[in-house]
Design a protein around this motif. Structure first.
Motif, PDB file in Angstrom:
ATOM      1  N   ALA A 184      14.538  -3.683  16.475  1.00 11.94           N
ATOM      2  CA  ALA A 184      13.616  -2.225  16.677  1.00 11.94           C
ATOM      3  C   ALA A 184      11.866  -2.864  16.937  1.00 11.94           C
ATOM      4  O   ALA A 184      11.319  -3.465  16.391  1.00 11.94           O
ATOM      5  CB  ALA A 184      14.159  -1.503  14.958  1.00 11.94           C
ATOM      6  N   VAL A 185      11.709  -2.214  17.209  1.00  9.26           N
ATOM      7  CA  VAL A 185      10.133  -2.231  17.716  1.00  9.26           C
ATOM      8  C   VAL A 185       9.927  -0.787  17.080  1.00  9.26           C
ATOM      9  O   VAL A 185       9.826  -0.341  16.702  1.00  9.26           O
ATOM     10  CB  VAL A 185       9.665  -2.526  18.840  1.00  9.26           C
ATOM     11  N   THR A 186       9.376  -1.494  16.321  1.00  8.15           N
ATOM     12  CA  THR A 186       8.190  -0.106  15.745  1.00  8.15           C
ATOM     13  C   THR A 186       6.837  -0.233  15.296  1.00  8.15           C
ATOM     14  O   THR A 186       6.099  -1.427  15.100  1.00  8.15           O
ATOM     15  CB  THR A 186       8.972  -0.578  14.146  1.00  8.15           C
ATOM     16  N   LYS A 187       6.359   0.433  14.990  1.00  4.70           N
ATOM     17  CA  LYS A 187       4.416   1.030  15.509  1.00  4.70           C
ATOM     18  C   LYS A 187       4.003   0.960  13.313  1.00  4.70           C
ATOM     19  O   LYS A 187       4.635   1.224  12.265  1.00  4.70           O
ATOM     20  CB  LYS A 187       4.277   2.133  15.325  1.00  4.70           C
ATOM     21  N   LYS A 188       2.976   0.056  13.140  1.00  5.78           N
ATOM     22  CA  LYS A 188       3.042  -0.378  11.907  1.00  5.78           C
ATOM     23  C   LYS A 188       1.425   0.844  11.383  1.00  5.78           C
ATOM     24  O   LYS A 188       0.764   1.004  12.408  1.00  5.78           O
ATOM     25  CB  LYS A 188       2.332  -1.721  11.540  1.00  5.78           C
ATOM     26  N   ASN A 189       1.813   1.499  10.788  1.00 12.01           N
ATOM     27  CA  ASN A 189       0.687   2.442  10.733  1.00 12.01           C
ATOM     28  C   ASN A 189      -0.549   1.798   9.236  1.00 12.01           C
ATOM     29  O   ASN A 189      -0.110   2.070   8.043  1.00 12.01           O
ATOM     30  CB  ASN A 189       0.733   3.116   9.790  1.00 12.01           C
ATOM     31  N   VAL A 190      -1.757   1.044  10.370  1.00  8.32           N
ATOM     32  CA  VAL A 190      -2.336   0.305   9.752  1.00  8.32           C
ATOM     33  C   VAL A 190      -3.653   1.621   8.909  1.00  8.32           C
ATOM     34  O   VAL A 190      -4.143   1.201   7.736  1.00  8.32           O
ATOM     35  CB  VAL A 190      -3.701  -0.189  10.899  1.00  8.32           C
ATOM     36  N   PHE A 191      -3.471   2.642   9.075  1.00 10.50           N
ATOM     37  CA  PHE A 191      -4.362   3.928   7.657  1.00 10.50           C
ATOM     38  C   PHE A 191      -3.502   4.335   7.097  1.00 10.50           C
ATOM     39  O   PHE A 191      -4.736   4.175   5.935  1.00 10.50           O
ATOM     40  CB  PHE A 191      -4.520   4.962   9.035  1.00 10.50           C
ATOM     41  N   LYS A 192      -2.476   4.183   6.982  1.00 11.28           N
ATOM     42  CA  LYS A 192      -1.678   4.650   5.391  1.00 11.28           C
ATOM     43  C   LYS A 192      -1.340   3.167   4.739  1.00 11.28           C
ATOM     44  O   LYS A 192      -2.210   3.432   3.457  1.00 11.28           O
ATOM     45  CB  LYS A 192      -0.212   5.116   6.078  1.00 11.28           C
ATOM     46  N   PHE A 193      -1.881   1.790   5.525  1.00 15.97           N
ATOM     47  CA  PHE A 193      -1.760   0.873   4.400  1.00 15.97           C
ATOM     48  C   PHE A 193      -2.947  -0.010   3.929  1.00 15.97           C
ATOM     49  O   PHE A 193      -2.834  -0.149   2.544  1.00 15.97           O
ATOM     50  CB  PHE A 193      -1.001  -0.250   5.219  1.00 15.97           C
ATOM     51  N   TYR A 194      -3.918   1.169   4.793  1.00 19.63           N
ATOM     52  CA  TYR A 194      -5.207   0.680   4.089  1.00 19.63           C
ATOM     53  C   TYR A 194      -6.135   2.090   3.667  1.00 19.63           C
ATOM     54  O   TYR A 194      -7.525   1.487   3.647  1.00 19.63           O
ATOM     55  CB  TYR A 194      -5.982  -0.486   4.842  1.00 19.63           C
ATOM     56  N   HIS A 195      -5.488   2.975   3.408  1.00 21.02           N
ATOM     57  CA  HIS A 195      -5.310   4.376   2.991  1.00 21.02           C
ATOM     58  C   HIS A 195      -7.340   3.725   1.973  1.00 21.02           C
ATOM     59  O   HIS A 195      -7.758   4.218   1.950  1.00 21.02           O
ATOM     60  CB  HIS A 195      -5.286   5.339   2.522  1.00 21.02           C
ATOM     61  N   TYR A 196      -6.581   3.235   0.498  1.00 17.26           N
ATOM     62  CA  TYR A 196      -7.957   3.026  -0.171  1.00 17.26           C
ATOM     63  C   TYR A 196      -8.869   2.542   0.592  1.00 17.26           C
ATOM     64  O   TYR A 196     -10.396   2.782  -0.279  1.00 17.26           O
ATOM     65  CB  TYR A 196      -7.586   2.210  -1.422  1.00 17.26           C
ATOM     66  N   LEU A 197      -9.069   1.707   0.725  1.00 15.10           N
ATOM     67  CA  LEU A 197     -10.806   1.081   1.371  1.00 15.10           C
ATOM     68  C   LEU A 197     -11.200   2.841   2.161  1.00 15.10           C
ATOM     69  O   LEU A 197     -12.810   1.981   2.612  1.00 15.10           O
ATOM     70  CB  LEU A 197     -10.488   0.402   2.840  1.00 15.10           C
ATOM     71  N   LEU A 198     -10.988   3.605   2.341  1.00 15.80           N
ATOM     72  CA  LEU A 198     -11.430   5.170   2.710  1.00 15.80           C
ATOM     73  C   LEU A 198     -11.831   5.668   1.583  1.00 15.80           C
ATOM     74  O   LEU A 198     -12.437   6.666   1.787  1.00 15.80           O
ATOM     75  CB  LEU A 198     -10.932   5.517   3.807  1.00 15.80           C
ATOM     76  N   LEU A 199     -11.466   5.783   1.235  1.00 15.39           N
ATOM     77  CA  LEU A 199     -11.967   5.910  -0.942  1.00 15.39           C
ATOM     78  C   LEU A 199     -13.518   6.615  -0.630  1.00 15.39           C
ATOM     79  O   LEU A 199     -13.859   5.691  -0.591  1.00 15.39           O
ATOM     80  CB  LEU A 199     -11.315   5.816  -1.788  1.00 15.39           C
ATOM     81  N   GLU A 200     -13.852   7.752  -1.823  1.00 15.67           N
ATOM     82  CA  GLU A 200     -15.424   7.779  -1.353  1.00 15.67           C
ATOM     83  C   GLU A 200     -16.670   7.177  -2.251  1.00 15.67           C
ATOM     84  O   GLU A 200     -15.145   6.491  -3.620  1.00 15.67           O
ATOM     85  CB  GLU A 200     -15.292   9.114  -2.176  1.00 15.67           C
ATOM     86  N   ASN A 201     -16.973   6.081  -1.946  1.00 20.95           N
ATOM     87  CA  ASN A 201     -17.844   5.366  -3.287  1.00 20.95           C
ATOM     88  C   ASN A 201     -18.817   5.691  -4.363  1.00 20.95           C
ATOM     89  O   ASN A 201     -19.567   7.448  -3.817  1.00 20.95           O
ATOM     90  CB  ASN A 201     -18.669   4.599  -2.207  1.00 20.95           C
ATOM     91  N   LYS A 202     -18.132   6.134  -5.340  1.00 23.17           N
ATOM     92  CA  LYS A 202     -18.928   7.330  -6.397  1.00 23.17           C
ATOM     93  C   LYS A 202     -19.507   5.527  -7.732  1.00 23.17           C
ATOM     94  O   LYS A 202     -18.951   4.974  -8.236  1.00 23.17           O
ATOM     95  CB  LYS A 202     -17.633   8.586  -7.344  1.00 23.17           C
TER      96      LYS A 202
END
Length: 410
Positions: free
Chosen positions: A39-57
């Motif tokens: 099957a041709v499935t779409k890969k969700n980069v945003f979900k897979f790498y969600h932690y890269l966008l966590l706020e810097n504290k």
């Protein structure tokens, strides 16, 4: 029909090329079973790498919380036999014995289920920890306060960057993880974590030197040891049978599987009676023309006996030194290893291991010299005796505790 078949064949080839023969084949078979087509499935980069966008504290606590040192360890999920996790859990266990309180946070969920199940797995297969275990999903929220938050991989470093309920942030670095990838996004994601301003506690001097010189990290290092109740000299049962041990992990590129089997094949052409003992992974899916024993993944309790049956070992590492060389030497098996500061930092005089370039012919010659007794390996074993006798994981855990107090006081 032909075009559909050709399209699916190309998709299968791409999966196998990107994931490797074993993992890729399993992925292809799984997809075929599921839909009878790839099957041709779409890969969700945003979900897979969600932690890269966590706020810097920044860490918001200014003073230690009490006399008892408290740590929050942020770790990736793990499998049975993971060497990196074995080291993490070992240090947590030994620090607990020194009065350090630790909690463990598994980032991104766990294959083992809930927290209680994960803790049972850790106790059954690694160490019986007192630590609380928490599982973090996509919603990253930790309200408990700690003296130190500890990142243990590049992925978990992004979680620690966003964690502020602590006094200091530390990076427990066991390898140079950008080298796990080709230059590109993942390489960059990993490399950026060395610029987060964390205090580094590294496995060995090579990492300490590299992170300090290349990224300006303030680092301390601990050394390697071995479990002395597990790894010790043992009698070789079949003294007339010559064997070479090869640490074989095809999915782990930094362990040089392809270079190793090419060299071993040439070696066995010269020494056809020698048996190659291959352990670390099930290599039954590989074409291996020489005489060998596929031990697969071996229980820790059985490793020393396996090592002791071998006349020499071939250990290849293109990033940080493996734990195996000391364990092999402690079991009475000399080590041939590839040359590099990443491997010789523990042997500065270069008189414990036999070093070779990343070259088939050099590896063949070194193994041949040992197996055919053209070199006195007892000299190497004698040279290793001081290191083996004076090292202990308890001593290294004590160093780490000292570093943590030093970091909190700085």
């Amino acid at each position: 029909m032909y075009n559909v078949f050709l399209y699916n064949a190309k998709k299968a080839a791409k999966i196998i090329q990107s994931q490797g023969v074993i993992k890729g084949s399993k992925t292809v078979i799984s997809k075929i079973k599921k839909k009878n087509e790839i099957a041709v499935t779409k890969k969700n980069v945003f979900k897979f790498y969600h932690y890269l966008l966590l706020e810097n504290k920044a860490a918001k606590l200014s003073d230690r919380l009490g006399n008892e040192l408290s740590l929050a360890w942020f770790i990736p999920d793990f499998g049975i036999g993971s060497g990196g996790h074995l080291n993490i859990f070992r240090i947590v266990y030994l620090l607990e014995k020194l009065g350090v309180k630790s909690d463990i946070y598994i980032c991104g969920g766990s294959q083992w289920g809930d927290s209680a199940s994960v803790k049972r797995v850790i106790g059954n297969y690694f160490f019986p920890l007192k630590s609380n275990v928490y599982i973090l999903d996509d919603k990253f929220e930790v309200n408990i306060e700690y003296d130190v938050a500890v990142a243990t991989s590049w992925q978990t470093a992004y979680y620690v960057r966003s964690f502020d309920n602590c006094v200091k942030k530390v990076y427990f670095v066991q390898d140079f993880e950008p080298y796990f990838y080709a230059p590109g996004s993942a390489y960059s994601f990993a490399e950026q974590t060395y610029k987060f301003g964390f205090y580094g506690i590294t496995a060995g001097d090579w990492l300490k030197e590299k992170l300090a010189s290349d990224y300006g990290m303030v680092c301390e290092s601990f050394s390697f040891s071995y479990e002395k109740d597990l790894y010790k000299p043992q009698e070789k049962r079949d003294k007339d049978i010559r064997r070479v041990f090869f640490y074989s992990r095809p999915p782990t590129e930094r362990r040089g599987f392809e270079l190793g089997i090419l060299a071993l094949n040439e070696f066995c052409k010269k020494n056809p009676d020698v048996e190659i003992v291959m352990a670390g992974w099930d290599v039954s899916e590989y074409e291996i023309p020489f005489k060998h024993f596929n031990a697969g993944v071996v229980r820790i309790e059985e490793l020393s006996h396996l090592y002791a049956q071998c006349d020499v070992s071939l250990i290849l590492s293109f990033t940080n030194l493996s734990l195996l060389p000391l364990e092999l030497m402690a079991s009475g098996c000399p080590v041939v290893i590839n040359q590099g500061r990443n491997n010789d930092w523990i042997d500065p005089e270069k008189n414990i291991f036999i070093y070779v370039e990343d070259d088939v012919n050099e590896i063949v010659e070194a193994l041949d010299q040992v197996v055919n007794k053209k070199v006195d390996v007892q000299i190497l074993m004698d040279n290793a005796s001081d290191l083996l006798e004076n090292s202990s994981w308890e001593k290294e855990a004590g160093k780490i505790q000292t570093y943590l107090f030093k970091i909190l006081e700085g």
